[in-house]
Motif scaffolding. Structure first.
Motif, PDB file in Angstrom:
ATOM      1  N   UNK A   1      55.318  79.211  11.495  1.00  0.00           N
ATOM      2  CA  UNK A   1      54.474  78.995  12.647  1.00  0.00           C
ATOM      3  C   UNK A   1      55.309  79.256  13.900  1.00  0.00           C
ATOM      4  N   UNK A   2      54.745  80.044  14.810  1.00  0.00           N
ATOM      5  CA  UNK A   2      55.405  80.335  16.079  1.00  0.00           C
ATOM      6  C   UNK A   2      54.914  79.321  17.108  1.00  0.00           C
ATOM      7  N   UNK A   3      55.869  78.629  17.738  1.00  0.00           N
ATOM      8  CA  UNK A   3      55.562  77.593  18.712  1.00  0.00           C
ATOM      9  C   UNK A   3      56.171  77.980  20.046  1.00  0.00           C
ATOM     10  N   UNK A   4      55.393  77.853  21.106  1.00  0.00           N
ATOM     11  CA  UNK A   4      55.903  78.077  22.456  1.00  0.00           C
ATOM     12  C   UNK A   4      56.019  76.738  23.156  1.00  0.00           C
ATOM     13  N   UNK A   5      57.190  76.468  23.712  1.00  0.00           N
ATOM     14  CA  UNK A   5      57.365  75.332  24.605  1.00  0.00           C
ATOM     15  C   UNK A   5      57.260  75.915  26.004  1.00  0.00           C
ATOM     16  N   UNK A   6      56.275  75.477  26.735  1.00  0.00           N
ATOM     17  CA  UNK A   6      56.011  76.043  28.057  1.00  0.00           C
ATOM     18  C   UNK A   6      57.270  75.975  28.928  1.00  0.00           C
ATOM     19  N   UNK A   7      57.616  77.107  29.519  1.00  0.00           N
ATOM     20  CA  UNK A   7      58.771  77.185  30.388  1.00  0.00           C
ATOM     21  C   UNK A   7      60.093  77.411  29.672  1.00  0.00           C
ATOM     22  N   UNK A   8      60.068  77.439  28.341  1.00  0.00           N
ATOM     23  CA  UNK A   8      61.321  77.597  27.589  1.00  0.00           C
ATOM     24  C   UNK A   8      61.353  78.834  26.712  1.00  0.00           C
ATOM     25  N   UNK A   9      60.285  79.114  26.019  1.00  0.00           N
ATOM     26  CA  UNK A   9      60.290  80.235  25.090  1.00  0.00           C
ATOM     27  C   UNK A   9      59.669  79.841  23.762  1.00  0.00           C
ATOM     28  N   UNK A  10      59.907  80.690  22.763  1.00  0.00           N
ATOM     29  CA  UNK A  10      59.283  80.509  21.461  1.00  0.00           C
ATOM     30  C   UNK A  10      60.312  80.165  20.387  1.00  0.00           C
ATOM     31  N   UNK A  11      59.855  79.380  19.413  1.00  0.00           N
ATOM     32  CA  UNK A  11      60.652  79.085  18.229  1.00  0.00           C
ATOM     33  C   UNK A  11      59.775  79.244  17.007  1.00  0.00           C
ATOM     34  N   UNK A  12      60.404  79.575  15.897  1.00  0.00           N
ATOM     35  CA  UNK A  12      59.675  79.671  14.634  1.00  0.00           C
ATOM     36  C   UNK A  12      59.983  78.429  13.817  1.00  0.00           C
ATOM     37  N   UNK A  13      58.914  77.761  13.366  1.00  0.00           N
ATOM     38  CA  UNK A  13      59.020  76.513  12.615  1.00  0.00           C
ATOM     39  C   UNK A  13      58.559  76.769  11.180  1.00  0.00           C
ATOM     40  N   UNK A  14      59.330  76.287  10.215  1.00  0.00           N
ATOM     41  CA  UNK A  14      58.947  76.392   8.812  1.00  0.00           C
ATOM     42  C   UNK A  14      57.862  75.382   8.481  1.00  0.00           C
ATOM     43  N   UNK A  15      57.034  75.699   7.511  1.00  0.00           N
ATOM     44  CA  UNK A  15      55.920  74.818   7.136  1.00  0.00           C
ATOM     45  C   UNK A  15      56.410  73.469   6.623  1.00  0.00           C
ATOM     46  N   UNK A  16      57.628  73.407   6.096  1.00  0.00           N
ATOM     47  CA  UNK A  16      58.174  72.146   5.592  1.00  0.00           C
ATOM     48  C   UNK A  16      58.417  71.130   6.711  1.00  0.00           C
ATOM     49  N   UNK A  17      58.494  71.589   7.948  1.00  0.00           N
ATOM     50  CA  UNK A  17      58.787  70.710   9.081  1.00  0.00           C
ATOM     51  C   UNK A  17      57.528  70.134   9.727  1.00  0.00           C
ATOM     52  N   UNK A  18      56.368  70.624   9.365  1.00  0.00           N
ATOM     53  CA  UNK A  18      55.122  70.233  10.026  1.00  0.00           C
ATOM     54  C   UNK A  18      54.834  68.741   9.884  1.00  0.00           C
ATOM     55  N   UNK A  19      55.092  68.154   8.721  1.00  0.00           N
ATOM     56  CA  UNK A  19      54.814  66.727   8.535  1.00  0.00           C
ATOM     57  C   UNK A  19      55.637  65.860   9.480  1.00  0.00           C
ATOM     58  N   UNK A  20      56.910  66.193   9.649  1.00  0.00           N
ATOM     59  CA  UNK A  20      57.772  65.443  10.568  1.00  0.00           C
ATOM     60  C   UNK A  20      57.252  65.585  11.996  1.00  0.00           C
ATOM     61  N   UNK A  21      56.878  66.794  12.367  1.00  0.00           N
ATOM     62  CA  UNK A  21      56.363  67.023  13.719  1.00  0.00           C
ATOM     63  C   UNK A  21      55.032  66.312  13.929  1.00  0.00           C
ATOM     64  N   UNK A  22      54.193  66.266  12.899  1.00  0.00           N
ATOM     65  CA  UNK A  22      52.919  65.547  13.015  1.00  0.00           C
ATOM     66  C   UNK A  22      53.135  64.057  13.228  1.00  0.00           C
ATOM     67  N   UNK A  23      54.137  63.483  12.578  1.00  0.00           N
ATOM     68  CA  UNK A  23      54.443  62.065  12.769  1.00  0.00           C
ATOM     69  C   UNK A  23      54.860  61.805  14.214  1.00  0.00           C
TER      70      UNK A  23
END
Length: 92
Positions: A1-23
């Protein structure tokens, strides 16, 4: 998943990290609902820090479409509230 943090740029996140980010996203939502600025700021920074930690930064000249856009670290509670979807900032 490609994620943009406004004002910083883009990062690619693996699907295994989504649960931690959802918490972390759920904690941020709770802080927004409580209206506590200090807790909100802490939770927003925790979410953004985790995205930076687990994500792989894409080059600045990369033109990948972002699947998710996150607010900048200095966003207000109201700005983040406006960005929230039915499942928070991070779907899933």
């Amino acid at each position: 998943m490609i994620v943009r943090i406004m004002g910083e740029g883009q990062v690619e996140i693996g699907s295994a990290e989504i649960d931690v980010l959802n918490a972390l996203d759920s904690e941020l939502e709770a802080a927004i609902e409580s209206g506590d600025e200090a807790v909100f700021r802490s939770k927003l920074h925790a979410l953004l820090d985790k995205v930076r930690e687990v994500g792989q930064t894409l080059p600045d000249d990369s033109l990948e479409p972002s699947e998710l856009i996150l607010p900048p670290a200095d966003a207000s509670i109201e700005e983040v509230r406006e960005m929230l979807g039915d499942s928070g900032l991070i779907p899933g």
